[in-house]
Scaffold this active site. Structure first.
Site, short mmCIF file in Angstrom:
data_model
loop_
_atom_site.label_atom_id
_atom_site.label_comp_id
_atom_site.label_asym_id
_atom_site.label_seq_id
_atom_site.Cartn_x
_atom_site.Cartn_y
_atom_site.Cartn_z
N SER A 166 -5.95 17.59 -4.28
CA SER A 166 -4.64 17.24 -4.86
C SER A 166 -3.63 18.28 -4.40
O SER A 166 -4.01 19.40 -4.00
CB SER A 166 -4.74 17.27 -6.38
OG SER A 166 -3.46 17.18 -6.97
N TYR B 34 -7.18 20.82 -14.56
CA TYR B 34 -7.12 19.97 -13.35
C TYR B 34 -6.75 20.80 -12.13
O TYR B 34 -7.41 20.74 -11.09
CB TYR B 34 -6.09 18.85 -13.58
CG TYR B 34 -5.97 17.86 -12.45
CD1 TYR B 34 -6.86 16.79 -12.33
CD2 TYR B 34 -4.96 17.97 -11.49
CE1 TYR B 34 -6.75 15.87 -11.30
CE2 TYR B 34 -4.85 17.05 -10.45
CZ TYR B 34 -5.74 16.00 -10.36
OH TYR B 34 -5.63 15.09 -9.33
N LYS C 163 -9.05 21.56 -8.80
CA LYS C 163 -8.65 21.13 -7.45
C LYS C 163 -8.50 22.32 -6.50
O LYS C 163 -8.78 22.20 -5.31
CB LYS C 163 -7.37 20.29 -7.52
CG LYS C 163 -7.54 18.96 -8.27
CD LYS C 163 -8.55 18.04 -7.59
CE LYS C 163 -8.59 16.66 -8.25
NZ LYS C 163 -9.50 15.74 -7.54
N1 LIG Z 1 -3.11 9.47 -8.69
C1 LIG Z 1 -2.62 10.62 -8.28
O1 LIG Z 1 -1.41 10.89 -8.39
C2 LIG Z 1 -3.50 11.63 -7.62
C3 LIG Z 1 -2.89 12.70 -6.95
C4 LIG Z 1 -3.69 13.65 -6.34
C5 LIG Z 1 -5.06 13.55 -6.39
N2 LIG Z 1 -5.63 12.50 -7.05
C6 LIG Z 1 -7.10 12.44 -7.08
O2 LIG Z 1 -7.52 11.23 -6.51
C7 LIG Z 1 -8.79 10.84 -7.06
C8 LIG Z 1 -8.72 9.41 -7.53
O3 LIG Z 1 -7.74 9.32 -8.55
P1 LIG Z 1 -6.99 7.96 -8.94
O4 LIG Z 1 -5.58 8.30 -9.13
O5 LIG Z 1 -7.40 6.87 -8.05
O6 LIG Z 1 -7.60 7.78 -10.41
P2 LIG Z 1 -8.30 6.55 -11.14
O7 LIG Z 1 -8.43 6.98 -12.55
O8 LIG Z 1 -7.61 5.28 -10.80
O9 LIG Z 1 -9.75 6.52 -10.45
C9 LIG Z 1 -10.71 7.52 -10.66
C10 LIG Z 1 -12.07 6.87 -10.56
O10 LIG Z 1 -13.06 7.91 -10.73
C11 LIG Z 1 -14.08 7.39 -11.57
N3 LIG Z 1 -14.77 8.49 -12.26
C12 LIG Z 1 -14.25 9.39 -13.11
N4 LIG Z 1 -15.21 10.19 -13.58
C13 LIG Z 1 -16.36 9.79 -13.00
C14 LIG Z 1 -17.71 10.23 -13.11
N5 LIG Z 1 -18.08 11.24 -13.93
N6 LIG Z 1 -18.65 9.60 -12.38
C15 LIG Z 1 -18.30 8.56 -11.57
N7 LIG Z 1 -17.05 8.10 -11.44
C16 LIG Z 1 -16.10 8.71 -12.16
C17 LIG Z 1 -13.34 6.50 -12.55
O11 LIG Z 1 -14.22 5.59 -13.19
C18 LIG Z 1 -12.31 5.84 -11.66
O12 LIG Z 1 -12.79 4.64 -11.10
C19 LIG Z 1 -9.08 11.86 -8.18
O13 LIG Z 1 -9.95 12.86 -7.70
C20 LIG Z 1 -7.70 12.45 -8.47
O14 LIG Z 1 -7.78 13.74 -9.00
C21 LIG Z 1 -4.90 11.55 -7.67
#
Ligand SMILES: NC(=O)c1ccc[n+]([C@@H]2O[C@H](COP(=O)([O-])OP(=O)(O)OC[C@H]3O[C@@H](n4cnc5c(N)ncnc54)[C@H](O)[C@@H]3O)[C@@H](O)[C@H]2O)c1
Length: 252
Positions: free
Chosen positions: A144, A157, A161
């Site tokens: 992130s 968080y 990261k």
């Molecule tokens: N959305 C953002 O703005 C953003 C920005 C930077 C980084 N990220 C990172 O991107 C990644 C995906 O995030 P997203 O925004 O798609 O979120 P999201 O909540 O849509 O998806 C996250 C997925 O991870 C799964 N998950 C969570 N804990 C789990 C576990 N213990 N075992 C198995 N699966 C698990 C959830 O069920 C979900 O399907 C994450 O690592 C997040 O930190 C997101």
């Protein structure tokens, strides 16, 4: 350059939703055989349905990435299903509940670190076992922008990261000679269920977007295309990098 992943076996954790689903769909559209792993069985099955509907090949595996035995089994299942594991994308993650550090709940801190850091470490560990056995591979971790700068209101968080980048860079050094590249992407705010109003107060999102050079959030597909490039032969000399996918936010 068009990226092709024909005859390539890919594992995506957190593939049931948001960025992970976009990554799984993009790999499948580029010809990969894709394993969609998530604790959300319904969401993972839906991603595989979408892959199959567009003529691709995929399987879903229900897994909690905090469970070491389950991760070892997941990697075995992936390698068994498609013969090997060429690419692993460690994307599953949680945000935690917003609070200033001094009000952060201890159990919540442990939970965020357990998924985002320890869980990702376990995934890397068993993926690398398999990649060493087969003579190479490529890993992309979804970190992130909060892995590079602070994220006000989300200390656990941001800590997790930053640590993901430590794992990424160290593994890149350790396995460079074994034909395994390890990189990370660092997205800023991306439109997914994680950034929906239920998780982050809308006024906080607005504050971040107002400070964003492009004045908009990114789309999951924009992160997916960066992940595909890092995993591809086009990035054959890119190793240990933390690629920002942030519309210029980190350049400020
Ligand atoms: N959305 C953002 O703005 C953003 C920005 C930077 C980084 N990220 C990172 O991107 C990644 C995906 O995030 P997203 O925004 O798609 O979120 P999201 O909540 O849509 O998806 C996250 C997925 O991870 C799964 N998950 C969570 N804990 C789990 C576990 N213990 N075992 C198995 N699966 C698990 C959830 O069920 C979900 O399907 C994450 O690592 C997040 O930190 C997101």
């Amino acid at each position: 350059m068009t990226q092709t992943f024909q005859n390539t076996a890919v594992l995506v954790t957190g593939g049931a939703s948001g960025i992970g689903r976009a990554i799984a769909l993009a790999f499948a559209a580029a010809g990969a055989k894709t394993v969609v792993a998530d604790q959300n069985a319904e969401g993972a099955a839906e991603t595989v349905s979408q892959i199959e509907a567009s003529g691709g090949q995929g399987i879903s595996v229900v897994v909690d990435i905090t469970d070491a035995n389950a991760i070892a089994d997941l990697v075995k299942t992936a390698a068994h299903a498609f013969g090997r594991l060429d690419v692993a994308v460690n994307n599953a993650g949680v945000l935690g509940t917003p609070a200033p550090l001094h009000d952060t709940d201890n159990a919540m801190f442990d939970q965020v670190l357990s998924v985002n850091l320890r869980g990702l470490f376990l995934c890397m560990k068993y993926e690398i076992h398999q990649m060493l056995k087969q003579g190479g591979g490529s890993i992309v971790n979804v970190a992130s922008l909060a892995g590079l700068v602070g994220f006000s209101g989300f200390a656990p968080y941001a800590a997790s990261k930053h640590a993901v980048l430590g794992l990424t860079k160290t593994a890149a050094l350790e396995y460079a000679k074994s034909n395994i590249r390890v990189n990370a992407v660092c997205p800023s705010i991306i439109e997914t269920p994680m950034t929906a109003a239920s998780h982050i107060p809308p006024q906080l999102v607005e504050k971040y977007l107002n400070a964003h050079p492009m004045r908009r959030a990114g789309r999951p597909e924009e992160v997916a295309s960066a992940v595909l490039w890092l995993a591809s032969d086009g990035a054959s000399f890119v190793n240990g990098t933390a690629l920002t996918v942030d519309g210029g936010a980190f350049a400020q």
